[in-house]
Scaffold this active site. Structure first.
Site, PDB file in Angstrom:
ATOM      1  N   GLU A   1      35.402  18.667  21.445  1.00 39.92           N
ATOM      2  CA  GLU A   1      36.020  19.264  22.634  1.00 39.92           C
ATOM      3  C   GLU A   1      36.804  20.534  22.325  1.00 39.92           C
ATOM      4  OE1 GLU A   1      38.150  16.391  24.885  1.00 39.92           O
ATOM      5  OE2 GLU A   1      38.806  17.864  26.367  1.00 39.92           O
TER       6      GLU A   1
ATOM      7  N   GLU B   1      34.029   1.188  24.018  1.00 39.89           N
ATOM      8  CA  GLU B   1      33.892   2.651  23.871  1.00 39.89           C
ATOM      9  C   GLU B   1      34.897   3.179  22.835  1.00 39.89           C
ATOM     10  OE1 GLU B   1      33.651   4.948  27.571  1.00 39.89           O
ATOM     11  OE2 GLU B   1      34.861   6.496  26.590  1.00 39.89           O
TER      12      GLU B   1
HETATM   13  C1  LIG Z   1      40.029  10.664  24.380  1.00 41.17           C
HETATM   14  C2  LIG Z   1      38.888  10.737  23.696  1.00 41.17           C
HETATM   15  O1  LIG Z   1      37.742  11.241  24.237  1.00 41.17           O
HETATM   16  C3  LIG Z   1      37.764  11.975  25.454  1.00 41.17           C
HETATM   17  C4  LIG Z   1      36.704  13.005  25.362  1.00 41.17           C
HETATM   18  C5  LIG Z   1      35.418  12.749  25.739  1.00 41.17           C
HETATM   19  C6  LIG Z   1      35.116  11.595  26.453  1.00 41.17           C
HETATM   20  C7  LIG Z   1      36.094  10.749  26.873  1.00 41.17           C
HETATM   21  C8  LIG Z   1      35.776   9.528  27.661  1.00 41.17           C
HETATM   22  O2  LIG Z   1      34.614   9.358  28.045  1.00 41.17           O
HETATM   23  O3  LIG Z   1      36.665   8.713  27.879  1.00 41.17           O
HETATM   24  C9  LIG Z   1      37.524  11.044  26.623  1.00 41.17           C
HETATM   25  O4  LIG Z   1      38.017  11.609  27.812  1.00 41.17           O
HETATM   26  C10 LIG Z   1      38.786  10.279  22.309  1.00 41.17           C
HETATM   27  O5  LIG Z   1      37.720  10.432  21.710  1.00 41.17           O
HETATM   28  O6  LIG Z   1      39.800   9.788  21.752  1.00 41.17           O
END
Ligand SMILES: C=C(O[C@H]1C=CC=C(C(=O)O)[C@@H]1O)C(=O)O
Length: 474
Positions: free
Chosen positions: A283, A461
């Site tokens: 990101e 996840e």
């Molecule tokens: C907060 C995280 O991912 C973020 C970034 C991509 C997808 C995310 C999700 O699908 O929850 C999160 O927002 C992490 O990897 O610790």
């Protein structure tokens, strides 16, 4: 934004030639008024050196450092040692940081090398997730530094810049000797070997039953607050502490991250006391070059499948899953709204899948031309923390995070990056990350909670995201 750079001193002064350098610095020192301090930045060509090999060979992990690989730009950066630095905290941290950066750039005199090249020095910035946090954290709340040594490798060249801070008390003989010794050590560095592949922990780490229970309770209670419409999204994270039984070699970790996550932004940020915050972040908070801003809305996740068809199916399900789309839309809406509030006209690309080694995400790229009066750090202040790592509304989500998370985020999910004197800048979000301290690693991961989230799936996840780092650490 463009900071007035002092007139380029075109005198090509090679760092390799100690007697010329000595004479040059001595002449400059004699011209200084009492109490005056000057900053110079010298550039040298390094040929084909890999900054990661320099990192390993010079044991940079124990020094204050920044290491970053940017797959989009094909750029690798290593910066270490402190020429100037600033440590701050509190709600004005971005503005104070901006003043510090402007002051450094205004005073810095760049000196090209014999080929007329001059590499712009960057100021490196690590802002913790929250603007205030405990002093016991390994990393300062906000730390900026102009490095003594910066190595930037692109597809065309690898340039070193050496920043020298000089006053009337500086011992020029010592300084020139040190520069000569370091430069020849860097030039002698051999390419790093790519054979650090064997993870010591055979089985993937799992959260304990207690940790799973705590996380599930926090998610359930967040869902209640979402149902009561106090907020629409929160990102809850956990930290997993592991003892690997021997001291980490950060260069080896980065080597393995490079093999496994070459499409991510690899980074290491060191505090000079042996702690390194490392990661492979997918990101980008912002990428700013020639007044063009790019930022990523990244949220919504699914695992990868081993077979092509299964993987495509998981991707299609992700693209049409209303709960994942809600999670993603929260980030996209926030970024667009925050950029418009600055008077920008952002354009969002179409929704895509970002496929990484072990996970796939919903991804929308946003672009906007940036007027010169907006400083990169004003943008960081405006965008951090996005709902990809905090929630909506931000203040309520932050309050919930503080109440439910049992660890201090410190640099997890925080903005890490650099800026130069021409208004160019890169900041990533410190996710898929770990804190390495001697033989202990703290791995971090979080997941977005919105209406419709299933606590068990969110825990799964988070466990999947924790896998990103553990394999690469030893
Ligand atoms: C907060 C995280 O991912 C973020 C970034 C991509 C997808 C995310 C999700 O699908 O929850 C999160 O927002 C992490 O990897 O610790």
């Amino acid at each position: 934004m463009s900071v007035a750079t002092p007139l380029l001193d075109r005198h090509p002064c090679s760092l390799d030639n100690s007697s010329v350098l000595h004479g040059y610095l001595l002449g400059q020192q004699r011209g200084l008024a009492p109490g005056q301090r000057c900053l110079w930045s010298f550039t040298e060509n390094l040929g084909k050196i890999d900054p990661l090999a320099v990192f390993g060979a010079l044991n940079v992990q124990d020094q204050v450092h920044f290491y970053g690989e940017n797959p989009q730009r094909g750029e690798t950066i290593l910066a270490f040692g402190i020429c100037q630095s600033l440590r701050i905290s509190g709600k004005y941290r971005f503005r104070l940081a901006q003043q510090f950066a402007e002051d450094c750039f205004q005073r810095l005199v760049p000196i090209g090398n014999a080929q007329g090249r001059s590499q712009r020095p960057y100021i490196f910035c690590g802002f913790s997730f929250f603007d205030r946090s405990s002093n016991r954290n390994p990393f300062a709340n906000s730390f900026l530094f102009l490095p003594q040594i910066q190595v930037v490798k692109t597809s065309q060249h690898c340039l070193l810049s050496w920043q020298v801070s000089l006053d009337s008390n500086t011992d020029i003989i010592d300084l020139v000797d040190f520069i000569g010794a370091m430069l020849s050590a860097i030039r002698r560095v051999q390419p790093a070997r790519d054979n650090h592949t064997a993870p010591m922990l055979a089985r993937a780490p799992r959260l304990t039953a207690i940790e799973v229970a705590k996380l599930s309770t926090a998610i359930a209670s967040s869902l209640e607050e979402i149902a009561q419409q106090r907020l629409s999204k929160v990102v809850l994270a956990t930290a997993l502490d592991l003892d690997y039984g021997c001291r980490f070699n950060t260069a080896h970790c980065l080597q393995r991250l490079r093999q496994q996550y070459g499409d991510c932004h690899l980074f290491s940020w060191g505090n000079g006391q042996g702690d390194c915050f490392v990661g492979a972040s997918p990101e980008r908070l912002l990428s700013l070059h020639n007044q063009q801003l790019v930022t990523d809305a990244l949220a919504g996740s699914a695992p990868r499948a081993a077979d092509v068809q299964g993987d495509r199916q998981l991707g299609q399900q992700l693209l049409h899953n209303p709960k994942e789309l809600r999670e993603h839309q929260a980030v996209l809406d926030y970024l667009l709204q925050r950029l418009r509030a600055l008077g920008l006209s952002p354009q969002a690309s179409s929704l895509k899948l970002l496929k990484l080694a072990n996970i796939q995400h919903l991804w929308t790229q946003i672009q906007a031309p940036l007027p010169p009066h907006i400083h990169p750090l004003a943008l960081v202040e405006q965008l951090h923390p996005t709902p990809a790592v905090a929630g909506v509304p931000v203040a309520i989500a932050e309050d919930l995070i503080r109440r439910h998370e049992t660890f201090d985020r410190n640099l997890y999910a925080a903005p890490l990056g650099w800026l130069d004197s021409e208004g160019n800048s890169e900041f990533i979000v410190g996710i898929r990350s770990a804190l390495l301290s001697r033989n202990r690693a703290r791995l971090y991961a979080g997941a977005g909670i919105v209406a419709g989230s299933d606590p068990l799936k969110e825990v799964a996840e988070i466990e999947l995201k924790l896998q990103t780092l553990w394999r690469s650490l030893i």
